[in-house]
Motif scaffolding. Structure first.
Motif, PDB file in Angstrom:
ATOM      1  N   ILE A 292       0.816  -1.317   0.006  1.00 23.20           N
ATOM      2  CA  ILE A 292      -0.062   0.009   0.104  1.00 23.20           C
ATOM      3  C   ILE A 292       0.944   1.378   0.042  1.00 23.20           C
ATOM      4  O   ILE A 292       0.510   2.250  -0.650  1.00 23.20           O
ATOM      5  CB  ILE A 292      -0.914   0.228   1.324  1.00 23.20           C
ATOM      6  CG1 ILE A 292      -2.136  -0.943   1.012  1.00 23.20           C
ATOM      7  CG2 ILE A 292      -1.543   1.349   1.208  1.00 23.20           C
ATOM      8  CD1 ILE A 292      -2.831  -1.565   2.311  1.00 23.20           C
ATOM      9  N   ASP A 293       1.983   1.206   0.912  1.00 27.31           N
ATOM     10  CA  ASP A 293       2.777   2.373   0.859  1.00 27.31           C
ATOM     11  C   ASP A 293       3.531   2.768  -0.560  1.00 27.31           C
ATOM     12  O   ASP A 293       3.523   3.843  -0.895  1.00 27.31           O
ATOM     13  CB  ASP A 293       4.030   2.097   1.833  1.00 27.31           C
ATOM     14  CG  ASP A 293       3.468   2.434   3.195  1.00 27.31           C
ATOM     15  OD1 ASP A 293       2.364   3.176   3.517  1.00 27.31           O
ATOM     16  OD2 ASP A 293       3.780   2.009   4.279  1.00 27.31           O
ATOM     17  N   ILE A 294       3.932   1.911  -1.376  1.00 26.11           N
ATOM     18  CA  ILE A 294       4.330   1.692  -2.640  1.00 26.11           C
ATOM     19  C   ILE A 294       3.405   2.620  -3.507  1.00 26.11           C
ATOM     20  O   ILE A 294       3.574   3.457  -4.469  1.00 26.11           O
ATOM     21  CB  ILE A 294       4.993   0.435  -3.176  1.00 26.11           C
ATOM     22  CG1 ILE A 294       5.922  -0.147  -2.409  1.00 26.11           C
ATOM     23  CG2 ILE A 294       5.042   0.578  -4.710  1.00 26.11           C
ATOM     24  CD1 ILE A 294       6.405  -1.677  -2.778  1.00 26.11           C
ATOM     25  N   CYS A 295       2.206   1.989  -3.273  1.00 20.01           N
ATOM     26  CA  CYS A 295       1.038   2.421  -4.137  1.00 20.01           C
ATOM     27  C   CYS A 295       0.823   3.997  -3.693  1.00 20.01           C
ATOM     28  O   CYS A 295       0.623   4.690  -4.609  1.00 20.01           O
ATOM     29  CB  CYS A 295      -0.151   1.705  -4.252  1.00 20.01           C
ATOM     30  SG  CYS A 295       0.151  -0.150  -4.809  1.00 20.01           S
ATOM     31  N   HIS A 296       0.687   4.302  -2.357  1.00 16.83           N
ATOM     32  CA  HIS A 296       0.027   5.318  -1.954  1.00 16.83           C
ATOM     33  C   HIS A 296       1.410   6.537  -2.612  1.00 16.83           C
ATOM     34  O   HIS A 296       0.595   7.457  -2.803  1.00 16.83           O
ATOM     35  CB  HIS A 296       0.076   5.523  -0.566  1.00 16.83           C
ATOM     36  CG  HIS A 296      -0.615   6.529   0.356  1.00 16.83           C
ATOM     37  ND1 HIS A 296      -0.252   6.792   1.552  1.00 16.83           N
ATOM     38  CD2 HIS A 296      -1.388   7.583  -0.468  1.00 16.83           C
ATOM     39  CE1 HIS A 296      -1.105   7.953   1.772  1.00 16.83           C
ATOM     40  NE2 HIS A 296      -1.526   8.330   0.591  1.00 16.83           N
TER      41      HIS A 296
ATOM     42  N   VAL B 130       1.094   7.601  -6.126  1.00 18.00           N
ATOM     43  CA  VAL B 130       0.018   8.419  -6.723  1.00 18.00           C
ATOM     44  C   VAL B 130       0.443   9.796  -6.650  1.00 18.00           C
ATOM     45  O   VAL B 130       0.000  10.499  -7.697  1.00 18.00           O
ATOM     46  CB  VAL B 130      -1.358   8.099  -5.977  1.00 18.00           C
ATOM     47  CG1 VAL B 130      -2.287   9.154  -6.297  1.00 18.00           C
ATOM     48  CG2 VAL B 130      -1.805   6.649  -5.745  1.00 18.00           C
ATOM     49  N   THR B 131       1.044  10.421  -5.744  1.00 18.68           N
ATOM     50  CA  THR B 131       1.596  11.831  -5.840  1.00 18.68           C
ATOM     51  C   THR B 131       2.813  11.944  -6.156  1.00 18.68           C
ATOM     52  O   THR B 131       3.128  13.283  -6.492  1.00 18.68           O
ATOM     53  CB  THR B 131       1.184  12.339  -4.423  1.00 18.68           C
ATOM     54  OG1 THR B 131       1.674  11.473  -3.492  1.00 18.68           O
ATOM     55  CG2 THR B 131      -0.436  12.265  -4.138  1.00 18.68           C
TER      56      THR B 131
ATOM     57  N   THR C  38       1.885  12.003   2.637  1.00 20.09           N
ATOM     58  CA  THR C  38       1.999  11.532   1.289  1.00 20.09           C
ATOM     59  C   THR C  38       3.511  11.142   0.955  1.00 20.09           C
ATOM     60  O   THR C  38       3.723  10.345   0.186  1.00 20.09           O
ATOM     61  CB  THR C  38       1.512  12.390   0.275  1.00 20.09           C
ATOM     62  OG1 THR C  38       2.383  13.715   0.147  1.00 20.09           O
ATOM     63  CG2 THR C  38      -0.069  12.578   0.752  1.00 20.09           C
ATOM     64  N   VAL C  39       4.540  11.631   1.551  1.00 15.48           N
ATOM     65  CA  VAL C  39       5.850  11.629   1.203  1.00 15.48           C
ATOM     66  C   VAL C  39       6.754  10.944   2.296  1.00 15.48           C
ATOM     67  O   VAL C  39       7.316   9.862   1.939  1.00 15.48           O
ATOM     68  CB  VAL C  39       6.573  13.001   0.823  1.00 15.48           C
ATOM     69  CG1 VAL C  39       7.975  12.694   0.621  1.00 15.48           C
ATOM     70  CG2 VAL C  39       5.825  13.662  -0.341  1.00 15.48           C
ATOM     71  N   VAL C  40       6.490  11.365   3.732  1.00 19.92           N
ATOM     72  CA  VAL C  40       7.340  10.983   4.656  1.00 19.92           C
ATOM     73  C   VAL C  40       6.923   9.704   5.519  1.00 19.92           C
ATOM     74  O   VAL C  40       7.856   8.647   5.375  1.00 19.92           O
ATOM     75  CB  VAL C  40       7.365  12.140   5.818  1.00 19.92           C
ATOM     76  CG1 VAL C  40       8.408  11.883   6.900  1.00 19.92           C
ATOM     77  CG2 VAL C  40       8.183  13.246   5.087  1.00 19.92           C
ATOM     78  N   THR C  41       5.692   9.597   5.616  1.00 22.98           N
ATOM     79  CA  THR C  41       5.235   8.466   6.472  1.00 22.98           C
ATOM     80  C   THR C  41       5.589   7.102   5.311  1.00 22.98           C
ATOM     81  O   THR C  41       6.061   6.231   5.984  1.00 22.98           O
ATOM     82  CB  THR C  41       3.483   8.528   6.621  1.00 22.98           C
ATOM     83  OG1 THR C  41       3.516   9.624   7.370  1.00 22.98           O
ATOM     84  CG2 THR C  41       3.201   7.272   7.228  1.00 22.98           C
ATOM     85  N   PRO C  42       5.121   7.042   4.268  1.00 26.88           N
ATOM     86  CA  PRO C  42       5.710   5.836   3.367  1.00 26.88           C
ATOM     87  C   PRO C  42       7.041   5.242   3.579  1.00 26.88           C
ATOM     88  O   PRO C  42       7.258   4.181   3.515  1.00 26.88           O
ATOM     89  CB  PRO C  42       5.146   6.089   2.051  1.00 26.88           C
ATOM     90  CG  PRO C  42       4.186   7.027   1.943  1.00 26.88           C
ATOM     91  CD  PRO C  42       4.686   7.939   3.295  1.00 26.88           C
TER      92      PRO C  42
END
Length: 308
Positions: A69-73, A76-77, A276-280
């Motif tokens: 999910i993190d790869i996909c999330h 996206v942005t 969108t950037v740091v958490t993944p």
């Protein structure tokens, strides 16, 4: 009716993070590295879990789904944001904007549900260990993952419908670096109060309810740990603290943004960058650097030259 008869917006223009070209170059370099590390870190976790039989347990099954999910999330942005940092005019077509919005909410909601399921998994493992094999068998885990994707899809379809049903006839300037429901509906040529309330009842309620459920489950876990041995308590605290760090880092920004869609603050972009950037990127770092089983599995796979 006059608004509906006007020409429909065909593209949106992002204001981006900054209009200073020096900062844009610095952001591009920093976020490019972040994105590459996010992909490599989460792919490493996925491959490690798949190729390590002893990690084929419910906890690591959910962790592999979180990495996916993190790869996909992030994908996206991040690519569109990196492109925008190099372009003077940052545009996106209407259809691509709606697609970005749909997948953003799909993966974000899927992650919210997955983190909630992971908390339940830890609750069962720590509070009722004797029943754990029956309660959290692989069949149940697959059903839970299917349910979270179904729930995420329904949520995302609702958000997309609420956005596309509004008329857009100008302006077309989005004060962000990606398409999301709150900044997009502000550009609609009609009153969006009802839509804003529906967003709060959907995104805001999901985020807040799941977060409160997580807090409740971890409270019960902490109380039950008093009966554990010192070694068992330390292992449980290590696992749960890693999970709770991810929860706090992800849920905090979501609750901050989606419980007040009709208002905006200057800090909104910073908060958006964080989730969108740091958490993944932080997810694989938190789960690998704090997890001895994963680190040992990675070392063994290196010796077996799985990654060569």
């Amino acid at each position: 009716m006059d608004a509906l008869n006007q020409t429909r917006v065909t593209e949106f223009v992002f204001l981006g993070l900054t209009d200073n070209w020096v900062l844009e170059i610095l952001f591009f370099m920093a976020f490019s590295v972040t994105y590459v590390l996010t992909l490599l870190g989460n792919i490493l976790i996925l491959v490690t879990i798949v190729f390590t039989p002893r990690l084929h347990t419910p906890m690591y099954f959910f962790l592999s789904n979180l990495s996916f999910i993190d790869i996909c999330h992030s994908s996206v942005t991040m690519p569109k944001m990196l492109e925008g940092l190099l372009l003077e005019k940052k545009t996106i077509s209407f259809d691509n904007c709606i697609a970005q919005l749909f997948f953003l909410h799909l993966f974000a909601c899927a992650e919210i549900f997955l983190l909630t399921i992971m908390a339940y998994d830890r609750y069962v493992a720590i509070c009722t260990p004797l029943h754990y094999p029956n309660v959290m068998n692989m069949r149940v885990c697959v059903q839970l993952v299917f349910a979270l994707w179904l729930g995420g899809t329904v949520h995302s379809l609702v958000q997309t419908f609420l956005t596309t049903r509004l008329p857009y006839c100008g302006p077309n300037i989005i004060d962000s670096y990606f398409c999301d429901v709150p900044p997009v509906i502000k550009l609609a040529c009609t009153d969006t109060y009802l839509t804003g309330m529906l967003i709060v009842s959907n995104s805001g309620t999901i985020s807040l309810t799941c977060f409160l459920a997580l807090i409740a489950s971890y409270t019960v876990i902490l109380v039950s740990l008093r009966k554990q041995s010192a070694e068992g308590r330390q292992k449980a605290l290590s696992t749960c603290s890693a999970h709770f760090m991810v929860v706090a880092l992800f849920f905090g920004p979501c609750i901050f943004i989606y419980t007040r869609p009709d208002t905006s603050f200057s800090i909104d972009k910073v908060v958006s960058v964080f989730y969108t950037v740091v958490t993944p990127l932080l997810n694989p770092l938190i789960y690998t650097l704090r997890n001895e089983e994963v680190k040992c599995a990675i070392k063994q796979l290196r010796r077996r030259q799985v990654f060569s």
